[in-house]
Write an enzyme that holds these catalytic residues in place. Structure first.
Site, mmCIF file in Angstrom:
data_model
loop_
_atom_site.group_PDB
_atom_site.id
_atom_site.type_symbol
_atom_site.label_atom_id
_atom_site.label_comp_id
_atom_site.label_asym_id
_atom_site.label_seq_id
_atom_site.Cartn_x
_atom_site.Cartn_y
_atom_site.Cartn_z
ATOM 1 C CG ASP A 76 49.214 42.965 39.380
ATOM 2 O OD1 ASP A 76 49.216 43.844 40.262
ATOM 3 O OD2 ASP A 76 48.614 41.880 39.520
ATOM 4 C CD GLU A 141 45.115 43.427 44.307
ATOM 5 O OE1 GLU A 141 44.269 43.364 45.209
ATOM 6 O OE2 GLU A 141 44.790 43.438 43.120
HETATM 7 N N1 BES Z 1 41.473 47.308 43.881
HETATM 8 C C1 BES Z 1 40.844 46.039 43.905
HETATM 9 C C2 BES Z 1 40.100 45.717 45.199
HETATM 10 C C3 BES Z 1 38.993 46.662 45.591
HETATM 11 C C4 BES Z 1 38.185 47.285 44.660
HETATM 12 C C5 BES Z 1 38.756 46.868 46.925
HETATM 13 C C6 BES Z 1 37.182 48.130 45.074
HETATM 14 C C7 BES Z 1 37.737 47.691 47.339
HETATM 15 C C8 BES Z 1 36.948 48.340 46.406
HETATM 16 C C9 BES Z 1 41.882 44.961 43.681
HETATM 17 O O1 BES Z 1 42.810 45.279 42.685
HETATM 18 C C10 BES Z 1 41.211 43.680 43.254
HETATM 19 O O2 BES Z 1 40.530 43.650 42.279
HETATM 20 N N2 BES Z 1 41.393 42.634 44.028
HETATM 21 C C11 BES Z 1 40.914 41.331 43.706
HETATM 22 C C12 BES Z 1 41.669 40.367 44.588
HETATM 23 C C13 BES Z 1 41.636 38.949 44.143
HETATM 24 C C14 BES Z 1 42.202 38.741 42.779
HETATM 25 C C15 BES Z 1 42.359 38.085 45.144
HETATM 26 C C16 BES Z 1 39.420 41.202 43.942
HETATM 27 O O3 BES Z 1 38.854 41.830 44.851
HETATM 28 O O4 BES Z 1 38.784 40.456 43.185
HETATM 29 MN MN MN Z 2 43.634 47.090 42.722
#
Ligand code: BES
Ligand code: MN
Length: 456
Positions: A76, A141
């Protein structure tokens, strides 16, 4: 072997926005496309139904004594708006100057393809490689993985493995790789305040009732101390001290604060306790207001006392803060502090625990660390040195991937996270992109790690 860049492009062409119910077709399309690709590599592919978006579960079995690597990714993506800021349409992938542009190129379709392509190459050269591989690719995710715990409960027996390999984090530049050792947890909630039962004329009724916007602003203000700390009783109680080796790694990285300030477009940072911004985003919890509203938002003025006001709040948590406990602390404080003239509604959102893995050879490496994980870390270190020409950094990142902590808690699995995109990849923003040089090098690194685990 298939062309990995073309394969990423094919995935990006499907708009698979998990939060958007009109994206069903794109979600289905990208799943099928990934399924076909993995079936072509000899995997047995299952689409596991969940209450929301199916999980793609694909296995290459073999001898139960072989090492078993679980490769995680998500199909996604975030919504693409604001569309007018894109230089090319978000779902029409385009290569410009060595970057592939499009929504999901980095987060996470391209980064995931690093490992799919590596598996493809490994199996092409060694069709009988003594390694079990399971792909676990979810479609929720970006909306907090609401179905994942239920899925894990059902599938944990099939996830008895050695470690999880993934790329869904960042590195400092396309030439330098971070092995991500920690992720922040997350707690989200929506707050809604209601004053009078309808919008009121602010002259006819002004000065008579508590304005919900005023109540809301007071509540928001109460959440911080003047020096920028989060003003909630017990909020910091479970914060684990940062290890010396982590501070040393951050120092070795040697990031420039001015450059970061330029990138953000601010003159001054605002981090509690004068910590550097790079330490703040990795080692400290935070509380942010993600959206606020209420009252008249149109042109000119409108003399109104609104009936309602709302704010969306999220906290990022660090080890060993507990998301449910923090949600409780925040909810109780909001209830206690809300003026009695208005009513308060709190709608809890998603929660995810923070995660930390200590690489082998550190003073605090757990004595019972899985030997296969230790081998994977060491293979990754060598492969990155060999392919990128410099040693990786071992650092936590500020973002969250809640299921990584779930996989540890429910299936005992630690994660080896290789950052295959950078700050310039514009995750969640317009002109998201994948640096193709880093992408190709990443494939070689992943292939070397998998070969080492297979003992080849
Ligand atoms: N890939 C990201 C998380 C990320 C980005 C980790 C950069 C470390 C460095 C992931 O897809 C994301 O955006 N996660 C969300 C999770 C939330 C919706 C629960 C976030 O971190 O906001
Ligand atoms: Mn991600």
């Amino acid at each position: 072997m298939f062309d990995p860049v073309e394969a990423v492009k094919e995935l990006v062409r499907f708009p698979s926005i998990s939060t958007d119910s009109s994206s069903e077709e794109g979600m289905e399309g990208v799943r099928q496309s990934l399924g076909t690709l993995l079936a072509g590599l000899g995997f047995e592919v299952e689409m596991v139904e969940t209450p929301l978006h199916p999980v793609l579960f694909a296995t290459r079995g073999g001898d139960p004594d072989w090492p078993h690597v679980i490769i995680y990714g998500h199909y996604d993506v975030q919504p693409a708006d604001p569309l007018e800021l894109w230089c090319s349409p978000p779902f029409e992938p385009e290569v410009r100057d060595g970057y592939l542009f499009g929504r999901g190129t980095a987060d996470n379709k391209g980064s995931l393809m690093v490992h799919i392509a590596a598996v493809g190459r490994l199996l092409e050269k060694n069709p009988d490689a003594p390694i079990r591989i399971t792909f676990l690719i979810e479609g929720e995710e970006e909306i907090g993985s609401p179905s994942f715990e239920g899925f894990l409960e059902r599938y944990k027996d099939r996830l008895e493995g050695d470690f999880v390999l993934l790329s869904d984090t960042q590195s400092p530049s396309p030439e330098e790789v971070t092995i991500t050792t920690g992720l922040r947890g997350i707690v989200c909630l929506d707050v809604e305040i209601t004053g009078p039962k309808m919008d009121l004329h602010s002259g006819v009724h002004g000065g008579v009732v508590m304005n919900p916007i005023q109540a809301l602003c007071g509540l928001c203000h109460s959440l911080f101390t003047p020096d920028g700390r989060i003003n909630l009783p017990g909020f910091y109680d479970d914060v684990l001290p940062v290890f010396d080796w982590e501070r040393d790694e951050l120092e070795r990285l040697g990031l420039a604060e001015e450059e970061y300030a330029d990138f953000l477009g601010v003159d001054k940072f605002h981090s509690p306790e004068d910590s550097s911004p790079f330490a703040a985003l990795r080692f400290h919890p935070s509380l942010e207001f993600n959206g606020i509203g209420g009252g008249y938002q149109g042109e000119g003025s409108k003399t109104v006392i609104p009936s309602k006001a709302f704010v969306k709040i999220s906290c990022r948590l660090v080890p060993d803060q507990n998301p449910l406990k923090i949600q409780e602390i925040l909810t109780e404080a909001l209830k206690e502090r809300c003026p009695t003239e208005v009513s308060l509604k709190i709608i809890p959102g998603h929660c995810g625990a923070p995660y930390l893995v200590v690489p082998p050879g550190k003073p605090n490496t757990p004595a019972d660390q899985s030997p296969v994980l230790a081998r994977a870390f060491s293979a990754a270190d060598h492969a990155i040195m060999n392919v990128f020409g410099s040693s990786p950094y071992y650092l936590r990142e500020g973002g969250s991937i809640p299921i990584i902590a779930d996989l540890k808690r429910m299936a005992g699995l630690d994660s080896l996270m290789l950052g295959m995109c950078t700050q310039e990849s514009n995750l969640h923003a317009p002109n998201e992109n994948l640096h193709l040089g880093m992408f190709h090098k990443g494939i070689s690194v992943s292939e070397k790690i998998l070969s080492a685990i297979a003992g080849l």
